[in-house]
Design a protein around this motif. Structure first.
Motif, short mmCIF file in Angstrom:
data_model
loop_
_atom_site.label_atom_id
_atom_site.label_comp_id
_atom_site.label_asym_id
_atom_site.label_seq_id
_atom_site.Cartn_x
_atom_site.Cartn_y
_atom_site.Cartn_z
N VAL A 76 6.59 -5.89 -28.39
CA VAL A 76 7.73 -6.27 -29.31
C VAL A 76 8.82 -7.12 -28.20
O VAL A 76 9.64 -7.95 -28.72
CB VAL A 76 8.51 -4.96 -29.66
N VAL A 77 8.77 -7.00 -27.00
CA VAL A 77 9.54 -7.53 -26.13
C VAL A 77 8.72 -8.08 -25.05
O VAL A 77 7.72 -7.47 -24.74
CB VAL A 77 10.87 -6.83 -25.61
N ALA A 78 8.96 -8.83 -24.21
CA ALA A 78 8.37 -9.44 -22.91
C ALA A 78 9.32 -9.16 -21.62
O ALA A 78 10.57 -9.39 -21.86
CB ALA A 78 7.94 -10.84 -23.22
N SER A 79 8.89 -9.24 -20.65
CA SER A 79 9.66 -9.00 -19.67
C SER A 79 9.45 -10.55 -18.62
O SER A 79 8.01 -10.55 -18.17
CB SER A 79 9.21 -8.04 -18.66
N VAL A 80 10.50 -11.35 -18.52
CA VAL A 80 10.28 -12.54 -17.87
C VAL A 80 11.44 -12.87 -16.97
O VAL A 80 12.48 -12.69 -17.40
CB VAL A 80 10.18 -13.71 -19.08
N ASN A 81 10.89 -13.14 -15.72
CA ASN A 81 11.85 -13.43 -14.81
C ASN A 81 12.82 -12.47 -14.64
O ASN A 81 14.31 -12.75 -14.65
CB ASN A 81 12.59 -14.80 -14.88
N ASP A 82 12.74 -11.05 -14.77
CA ASP A 82 13.69 -10.14 -14.60
C ASP A 82 14.61 -9.82 -15.51
O ASP A 82 15.76 -9.45 -15.63
CB ASP A 82 14.44 -10.24 -13.26
N CYS A 83 14.30 -10.62 -16.77
CA CYS A 83 15.10 -10.47 -18.00
C CYS A 83 14.14 -10.13 -19.11
O CYS A 83 12.97 -10.15 -19.21
CB CYS A 83 15.49 -11.95 -18.31
N TRP A 84 14.84 -9.38 -20.18
CA TRP A 84 14.01 -9.10 -21.36
C TRP A 84 14.27 -10.14 -22.50
O TRP A 84 15.37 -10.93 -22.63
CB TRP A 84 14.57 -7.70 -22.07
N GLN A 85 12.98 -10.66 -23.06
CA GLN A 85 13.16 -11.45 -24.24
C GLN A 85 12.30 -10.93 -25.43
O GLN A 85 11.61 -9.95 -25.09
CB GLN A 85 12.74 -12.78 -23.89
N LEU A 86 12.78 -11.27 -26.40
CA LEU A 86 11.87 -11.06 -27.79
C LEU A 86 10.72 -11.82 -28.11
O LEU A 86 10.37 -12.83 -27.78
CB LEU A 86 13.15 -11.17 -29.08
N GLU A 87 9.80 -10.81 -28.44
CA GLU A 87 8.51 -11.40 -28.97
C GLU A 87 8.67 -11.63 -30.41
O GLU A 87 9.29 -11.13 -31.14
CB GLU A 87 7.33 -10.70 -28.43
N LYS A 88 7.68 -12.23 -31.05
CA LYS A 88 7.64 -12.63 -32.61
C LYS A 88 7.59 -11.10 -33.23
O LYS A 88 8.22 -10.90 -34.54
CB LYS A 88 6.20 -13.23 -32.91
N THR A 89 6.72 -10.15 -32.64
CA THR A 89 6.92 -9.01 -33.55
C THR A 89 8.05 -8.05 -33.60
O THR A 89 8.72 -7.70 -34.57
CB THR A 89 5.94 -7.93 -32.63
N GLY A 90 8.86 -8.63 -32.53
CA GLY A 90 10.33 -7.73 -32.42
C GLY A 90 11.28 -8.74 -33.51
O GLY A 90 12.22 -8.11 -34.16
N TYR A 91 10.92 -9.94 -33.66
CA TYR A 91 11.77 -10.94 -34.80
C TYR A 91 11.57 -10.18 -36.12
O TYR A 91 12.46 -10.19 -36.83
CB TYR A 91 11.45 -12.26 -34.67
N MET A 92 10.34 -9.70 -36.31
CA MET A 92 10.20 -8.86 -37.42
C MET A 92 10.99 -7.71 -37.92
O MET A 92 11.52 -7.52 -38.89
CB MET A 92 8.43 -8.49 -37.81
N LEU A 93 11.28 -6.88 -36.59
CA LEU A 93 12.16 -5.93 -36.72
C LEU A 93 13.55 -6.43 -37.04
O LEU A 93 14.49 -5.68 -37.68
CB LEU A 93 12.15 -5.04 -35.42
N VAL A 94 13.88 -7.35 -36.26
CA VAL A 94 15.45 -8.03 -36.77
C VAL A 94 15.58 -8.63 -38.09
O VAL A 94 16.53 -8.58 -38.55
CB VAL A 94 15.56 -8.81 -35.62
N ASN A 95 14.44 -9.36 -38.41
CA ASN A 95 14.58 -10.10 -39.80
C ASN A 95 13.91 -9.77 -40.75
O ASN A 95 14.24 -10.27 -42.10
CB ASN A 95 14.34 -11.50 -39.40
N ASP A 96 12.73 -9.29 -40.87
CA ASP A 96 11.84 -8.94 -41.97
C ASP A 96 12.41 -7.71 -42.79
O ASP A 96 12.22 -6.49 -42.20
CB ASP A 96 10.40 -8.84 -41.43
N LYS A 97 12.66 -8.03 -43.92
CA LYS A 97 12.94 -6.86 -44.89
C LYS A 97 11.83 -5.78 -45.01
O LYS A 97 12.25 -4.48 -45.03
CB LYS A 97 13.21 -7.28 -46.21
N LEU A 98 10.66 -6.24 -45.26
CA LEU A 98 9.58 -5.56 -45.50
C LEU A 98 9.27 -4.28 -44.43
O LEU A 98 9.13 -3.09 -44.50
CB LEU A 98 8.18 -6.04 -45.73
N THR A 99 9.56 -4.82 -42.96
CA THR A 99 9.21 -4.09 -41.97
C THR A 99 10.65 -3.32 -41.76
O THR A 99 10.10 -1.89 -41.40
CB THR A 99 9.39 -5.02 -40.45
N GLN A 100 11.72 -3.35 -41.93
CA GLN A 100 12.86 -2.48 -41.96
C GLN A 100 12.77 -1.54 -42.98
O GLN A 100 12.88 -0.18 -42.74
CB GLN A 100 14.08 -3.49 -42.16
N VAL A 101 12.52 -1.66 -44.10
CA VAL A 101 12.19 -0.84 -45.23
C VAL A 101 11.09 0.30 -45.02
O VAL A 101 11.32 1.27 -45.20
CB VAL A 101 11.96 -1.56 -46.53
#
Length: 354
Positions: A76-101
């Motif tokens: 869902v997220v990645a750890s890159v250069n001591d920072c957290w960043q969102l992966e494509k699966t994470g974007y589904m949680l934020v933006n996809d209604k089906l996933t949220q429902v």
């Protein structure tokens, strides 16, 4: 029917997949909390360090790392250069209604009851429903479900069914029915669309009294009650009978609330109520009629909800099971349409003179 979801895996890969299942409930909660607390939405704007997330969300480093490291393991997220960043699966949680429902439905409606799944399967009773209320089936308490379960249940139900209604309406009204009976009317959403679509059609709504009260209120608010009759029924009653005199009978996401034996009985009663040449339409989600595995996966894994929370003996069925029940009731399959809305199939049956 032959079906496989699993690709060919090495033993090592298969072992990894098995661990994902073993820790699935843990990952679900960590991802859900990260989403609900807004961590994933923040990362959707760009990569952030743990310190930046701590300041923005007023959370400890410990709490953030517990949640985000689990999200990391799930892709869902990645750890890159001591920072957290969102992966494509994470974007589904934020933006996809089906996933949220689906997330809200599983957590708010099903989560606690699923702990009793084995007992429910053995007893064929929705024993997990006690976590939400004192009803024998969830349908008796839909209007009184505690929040957030009530909102999540109706959002789930309507998200799936509403998407198919616009495509189903022209097919149902092609034969210009004058009187339509909606069995399992729920909140009256389909009824309202029918009344708006055809200014002459008259409807009879059949459901439990508590559900008809909701449908009546909604249709009254829309000024549409003048063409509506209410027929309260307990669909499990031994002396069940439906009103006669209708050209069309409609059932949407309704029969999956019952065991196959009861589906056969309900369809037999529906056939008795239809005149010769009358049509019965069934709109439902069948896992064996899905084009994509994602849809079949979601539907198959909705079945335990029916076991634990709804009725104890119903599920998401195959279309072939409905068709067999209908044919045994004396109904003949005319047409069927797959791919309506998100995942629906519309089956059209008719009653012959034989």
């Amino acid at each position: 029917m032959n079906k496989r979801f699993a690709p060919d895996l090495t033993a090592f890969q298969a072992r990894y997949e098995a661990q994902k299942i073993a820790f699935g409930p843990v990952v679900f909660q960590c991802v859900r909390i990260a989403w609900q607390k807004g961590l994933l939405a923040s990362l959707a704007q760009g990569a952030l360090s743990c310190e930046q997330l701590m300041a923005k969300h007023q959370m400890s480093a410990y709490a953030l790392n517990v949640l985000l490291e689990s999200c990391l393991s799930a892709g869902v997220v990645a750890s890159v250069n001591d920072c957290w960043q969102l992966e494509k699966t994470g974007y589904m949680l934020v933006n996809d209604k089906l996933t949220q429902v689906n997330f809200n439905y599983v957590h708010d409606v099903c989560w606690q009851g699923l702990f009793d799944l084995e007992k429910c399967l053995d007893a064929e009773q929705p024993l997990g429903l006690a976590h939400l209320g004192p009803w024998q089936t969830i349908y008796q308490g839909l209007s009184d479900l505690p929040e957030p379960a009530k909102t999540s249940w109706f959002e789930f139900d309507h998200y799936y069914s509403d998407s198919a209604f616009p495509e189903a309406l022209p097919k149902v009204f092609k034969s210009a029915p004058q009187r339509l009976m909606d069995i399992g009317a729920n909140t009256g959403k389909w009824a309202k669309q029918c009344l708006d679509f055809n200014p002459d059609v008259e409807l009879t709504l059949v459901d439990l009294p508590i559900q008809l009260n909701v449908a009546q209120a909604n249709l009254s608010a829309a000024g549409l009650l003048g063409r509506v009759s209410l027929a309260p029924r307990d669909l499990l009653s031994a002396d069940l009978a439906f009103p006669k005199g209708h050209d069309v009978i409609w059932m949407s996401q309704f029969l999956s609330c019952f065991s196959l034996d009861n589906i056969g009985r309900i369809l037999s009663k529906a056939a008795e109520a239809l005149p010769t040449g009358g049509k019965l339409y069934i709109l439902d989600t069948f896992w064996d009629r899905q084009q994509f595995d994602i849809a079949a996966y979601c539907l198959i894994n909705t079945s335990p909800y029916f076991t634990c929370m709804a009725s104890g003996n119903s599920k998401i069925y195959r279309a072939t099971e409905y068709i067999a029940c209908a044919e045994q009731a004396g109904l003949v399959l005319g047409q069927s349409w797959d791919g309506l809305g998100i995942s629906h199939t519309l089956l059209q049956f008719h009653k012959t003179g034989a």
